[in-house]
Motif scaffolding. Structure first.
Motif, PDB file in Angstrom:
ATOM      1  N   SER A 150      40.605  44.053  36.334  1.00  7.10           N
ATOM      2  CA  SER A 150      41.463  43.237  37.204  1.00  7.10           C
ATOM      3  C   SER A 150      40.721  42.993  38.521  1.00  7.10           C
ATOM      4  O   SER A 150      40.105  43.915  39.060  1.00  7.10           O
ATOM      5  CB  SER A 150      42.783  43.962  37.487  1.00  7.10           C
ATOM      6  OG  SER A 150      42.547  45.224  38.090  1.00  7.10           O
ATOM      7  N   PRO A 151      40.722  41.728  38.997  1.00  2.83           N
ATOM      8  CA  PRO A 151      41.342  40.518  38.446  1.00  2.83           C
ATOM      9  C   PRO A 151      40.690  40.110  37.120  1.00  2.83           C
ATOM     10  O   PRO A 151      39.486  40.297  36.939  1.00  2.83           O
ATOM     11  CB  PRO A 151      41.082  39.455  39.506  1.00  2.83           C
ATOM     12  CG  PRO A 151      40.638  40.201  40.732  1.00  2.83           C
ATOM     13  CD  PRO A 151      40.031  41.477  40.269  1.00  2.83           C
ATOM     14  N   ASN A 152      41.488  39.525  36.236  1.00  2.00           N
ATOM     15  CA  ASN A 152      41.043  39.181  34.895  1.00  2.00           C
ATOM     16  C   ASN A 152      39.951  38.115  34.942  1.00  2.00           C
ATOM     17  O   ASN A 152      40.207  36.981  35.357  1.00  2.00           O
ATOM     18  CB  ASN A 152      42.243  38.675  34.083  1.00  2.00           C
ATOM     19  CG  ASN A 152      41.890  38.464  32.632  1.00  2.00           C
ATOM     20  OD1 ASN A 152      40.753  38.671  32.213  1.00  2.00           O
ATOM     21  ND2 ASN A 152      42.887  38.053  31.859  1.00  2.00           N
ATOM     22  N   PRO A 153      38.722  38.433  34.515  1.00  2.00           N
ATOM     23  CA  PRO A 153      37.639  37.432  34.576  1.00  2.00           C
ATOM     24  C   PRO A 153      37.865  36.237  33.660  1.00  2.00           C
ATOM     25  O   PRO A 153      37.276  35.174  33.868  1.00  2.00           O
ATOM     26  CB  PRO A 153      36.403  38.228  34.137  1.00  2.00           C
ATOM     27  CG  PRO A 153      36.765  39.662  34.302  1.00  2.00           C
ATOM     28  CD  PRO A 153      38.236  39.734  34.059  1.00  2.00           C
TER      29      PRO A 153
ATOM     30  N   ASN B 106      40.596  33.057  38.885  1.00  4.63           N
ATOM     31  CA  ASN B 106      40.090  34.228  39.601  1.00  4.63           C
ATOM     32  C   ASN B 106      38.636  34.086  40.028  1.00  4.63           C
ATOM     33  O   ASN B 106      38.083  35.004  40.639  1.00  4.63           O
ATOM     34  CB  ASN B 106      40.248  35.478  38.729  1.00  4.63           C
ATOM     35  CG  ASN B 106      41.698  35.885  38.554  1.00  4.63           C
ATOM     36  OD1 ASN B 106      42.533  35.600  39.401  1.00  4.63           O
ATOM     37  ND2 ASN B 106      42.006  36.537  37.441  1.00  4.63           N
ATOM     38  N   TRP B 107      38.002  32.946  39.675  1.00 11.52           N
ATOM     39  CA  TRP B 107      36.620  32.703  40.091  1.00 11.52           C
ATOM     40  C   TRP B 107      36.546  31.829  41.330  1.00 11.52           C
ATOM     41  O   TRP B 107      35.464  31.363  41.700  1.00 11.52           O
ATOM     42  CB  TRP B 107      35.829  32.066  38.944  1.00 11.52           C
ATOM     43  CG  TRP B 107      35.583  33.040  37.830  1.00 11.52           C
ATOM     44  CD1 TRP B 107      36.332  33.195  36.705  1.00 11.52           C
ATOM     45  CD2 TRP B 107      34.536  34.005  37.742  1.00 11.52           C
ATOM     46  NE1 TRP B 107      35.812  34.198  35.910  1.00 11.52           N
ATOM     47  CE2 TRP B 107      34.697  34.711  36.525  1.00 11.52           C
ATOM     48  CE3 TRP B 107      33.457  34.336  38.563  1.00 11.52           C
ATOM     49  CZ2 TRP B 107      33.847  35.722  36.121  1.00 11.52           C
ATOM     50  CZ3 TRP B 107      32.601  35.353  38.165  1.00 11.52           C
ATOM     51  CH2 TRP B 107      32.799  36.042  36.954  1.00 11.52           C
TER      52      TRP B 107
ATOM     53  N   LEU C  22      38.569  35.128  45.451  1.00 13.07           N
ATOM     54  CA  LEU C  22      38.617  36.243  44.509  1.00 13.07           C
ATOM     55  C   LEU C  22      37.275  36.520  43.836  1.00 13.07           C
ATOM     56  O   LEU C  22      37.179  37.430  43.005  1.00 13.07           O
ATOM     57  CB  LEU C  22      39.662  35.956  43.422  1.00 13.07           C
ATOM     58  CG  LEU C  22      41.118  35.903  43.863  1.00 13.07           C
ATOM     59  CD1 LEU C  22      41.996  35.362  42.751  1.00 13.07           C
ATOM     60  CD2 LEU C  22      41.608  37.275  44.290  1.00 13.07           C
TER      61      LEU C  22
ATOM     62  N   ARG D  84      35.738  40.181  43.953  1.00 10.55           N
ATOM     63  CA  ARG D  84      36.550  41.141  43.205  1.00 10.55           C
ATOM     64  C   ARG D  84      36.500  40.870  41.704  1.00 10.55           C
ATOM     65  O   ARG D  84      36.573  41.804  40.893  1.00 10.55           O
ATOM     66  CB  ARG D  84      37.997  41.108  43.713  1.00 10.55           C
ATOM     67  CG  ARG D  84      38.196  41.862  45.023  1.00 10.55           C
ATOM     68  CD  ARG D  84      39.572  41.662  45.586  1.00 10.55           C
ATOM     69  NE  ARG D  84      39.703  40.368  46.236  1.00 10.55           N
ATOM     70  CZ  ARG D  84      40.869  39.795  46.501  1.00 10.55           C
ATOM     71  NH1 ARG D  84      41.992  40.399  46.161  1.00 10.55           N
ATOM     72  NH2 ARG D  84      40.907  38.633  47.109  1.00 10.55           N
ATOM     73  N   THR D  85      36.366  39.619  41.313  1.00  8.00           N
ATOM     74  CA  THR D  85      36.223  39.292  39.896  1.00  8.00           C
ATOM     75  C   THR D  85      34.881  39.777  39.366  1.00  8.00           C
ATOM     76  O   THR D  85      34.784  40.284  38.237  1.00  8.00           O
ATOM     77  CB  THR D  85      36.357  37.778  39.681  1.00  8.00           C
ATOM     78  OG1 THR D  85      37.607  37.333  40.238  1.00  8.00           O
ATOM     79  CG2 THR D  85      36.339  37.430  38.201  1.00  8.00           C
TER      80      THR D  85
END
Length: 458
Positions: free
Chosen positions: A303-306, A311-312, A316, A319-320
């Motif tokens: 998480s965050p879900n790649p 999330n890209w 984010l 964190r991704t």
């Protein structure tokens, strides 16, 4: 006589060094100096003071005990400050309702003497279900009111100090208490510790959450601190810490015990706690709760879900990328647990602790969702898991360091196989030459070896 007096004085000085930790005294002294300087600097200009204090944290960082890798540590610390600067410029510290409510206490109460009676009343009257707002205020309100601050961005300095304490506490536990099998323990232990320290220093999740006016960074530090106190059997201090930590998060005891079980290697006790947590979850939710706990155990890594393209986005992205790294760690950990039986004790413990924590999060999410009269189904979590995974992030980076160290063994073995194969291929044509055959025979101590006996090796 003189030599005897010299030896006696040297012995006394050594005993004094053992009784007095010079590093701790210097660290405490510099911390006091840092606080006194802060009162003057923030009164002049709060934004410039944040920049100044980013540099002044360097001696604070150096005075802590760290593994012997100064270049890597300085590079990682610089990356941490750079990441913090980026988040300070791009992230609103009051990004959510909780952050806004925490900051409201700064503007509502002009003096600390006004806030303390309010906080004590809230805690004494509602101690079974006390709000985290006054409890967390006991920690950050003295910082704000003593320094006479009113800018929410100043929380970055407060949380950055806690971030360094998190990394240092994790290092101390790994350095003194980690007893699981490492490949080539004499040469692998220091790299393992260095990797875990650098990983936490450069963690985008820790950088981001320490840039918000929130309690999450404090919760992580209290979990590690509680585990350190348990390991050292400082039970009175542990009770005080865990009571305060529980006021911030109801399930603080879960991740605190997770660190304690990990470093004391109490696998049976950990399994019993996991069984109790899973049993409670099954009674409350049923099989659906267990399914969600298994899914969440994996989701804590990724998480965050790649897979989610949203999330890209720049906000984010870091964190991704961290989630991608953790997904890699998860895959190679499963592979190593299958291939190397020496790793199974550690990975079993890690799996038990993560699943136990996932059970707690699923139960909390279920209460939240049903309280809002929303539907609950497969994959329903109920809260921001990027935030909620933070308390076990030191455990995830310890797993990552362990997995990378065992990866090195895999690469070394494959490299040696390739070298042996190449040597065998090169050696075959040489055996056809008489001169080469005679030379090898002499080395092996055979006929013509001039009396030097030995055993031929390849």
């Amino acid at each position: 006589m003189i030599s005897a007096l010299a030896r006696q004085s040297w012995s006394v000085s050594m005993q004094a060094d053992r009784l007095i930790d010079t590093r701790k005294i210097m660290l405490v002294g510099y911390s006091v100096l840092l606080i006194l300087t802060a009162k003057w600097a923030f009164a002049a200009d709060e934004r410039l003071a944040l920049i100044l204090y980013s540099g002044l944290l360097l001696p604070f960082f150096v005075l802590m005990r760290w593994p012997n890798a100064p270049v890597l540590l300085m590079a990682s610390f610089t990356a941490t400050l750079a990441g913090k600067a980026i988040y300070a410029a791009t992230v609103n510290p009051l990004a959510g309702p909780d952050e806004i409510h925490y900051y409201e206490q700064v503007t509502t109460f002009e003096k600390l003497s006004q806030f303390m009676p309010y906080a004590m009343e809230q805690i004494s009257t509602g101690w079974m279900n006390v709000s985290a707002y006054p409890v967390f205020g006991l920690l950050y309100m003295p910082f704000y009111k003593w320094l006479e601050l009113d800018d929410p961005l100043a929380i970055i300095l407060f949380n950055t100090v806690l971030l360094l304490l998190i990394v240092n506490s994790s290092y101390r536990l790994n350095e003194s208490r980690f007893a699981y099998t490492l490949p080539d323990a004499d040469n692998s232990r220091t790299p393992f510790i260095i990797i875990s320290v650098i990983g936490l220093l450069m963690s985008p999740s820790l950088m981001y959450m320490s840039s918000l006016f929130a309690k999450d960074i404090t919760c992580v530090w209290l979990g590690l601190l509680g585990a350190q106190l348990m390991v050292r059997r400082r039970w009175i201090l542990f009770i005080l810490v865990i009571l305060y930590a529980t006021g911030l998060r109801d399930y603080a005891i879960i991740y605190t015990l997770s660190f304690y079980f990990l470093y004391t290697m109490r696998i049976r006790t950990a399994i019993c706690v996991m069984a109790a947590a899973a049993g409670l979850l099954f009674m409350q939710i049923g099989p659906l709760g267990i399914i969600n706990a298994v899914m969440l155990s994996v989701f804590l890594f990724i998480s965050p879900n790649p897979i989610n393209f949203g999330n890209w986005e720049p906000e984010l992205l870091l964190r991704t990328l961290e989630a991608v790294f953790m997904a890699f760690v998860l895959m190679i950990s499963v592979y190593q647990a299958i291939v190397y039986k020496e790793t199974r004790k550690f990975y079993l413990m890690a799996a038990v602790l993560i699943f136990t924590y996932a059970c707690a999060l699923v139960l909390v999410g279920y209460v939240t969702i049903t309280g809002r009269e929303l539907d609950y189904g497969v994959g329903t979590i109920g809260d921001n898991m990027v935030r909620k995974k933070l308390p076990v992030l030191p455990l995830l980076y310890t797993i990552g360091a362990y997995a990378l160290i065992w990866c090195r063994k895999t690469f070394v073995q494959k490299h040696r196989k390739i070298q042996l194969a190449e040597e065998n291929q090169l050696g075959e044509p040489e055996l056809l030459e008489p001169s080469a055959t005679a030379w090898q025979g002499r080395l092996a101590g055979g006929k013509g070896a001039e009396g030097h006996a030995g055993t031929r090796t390849t």
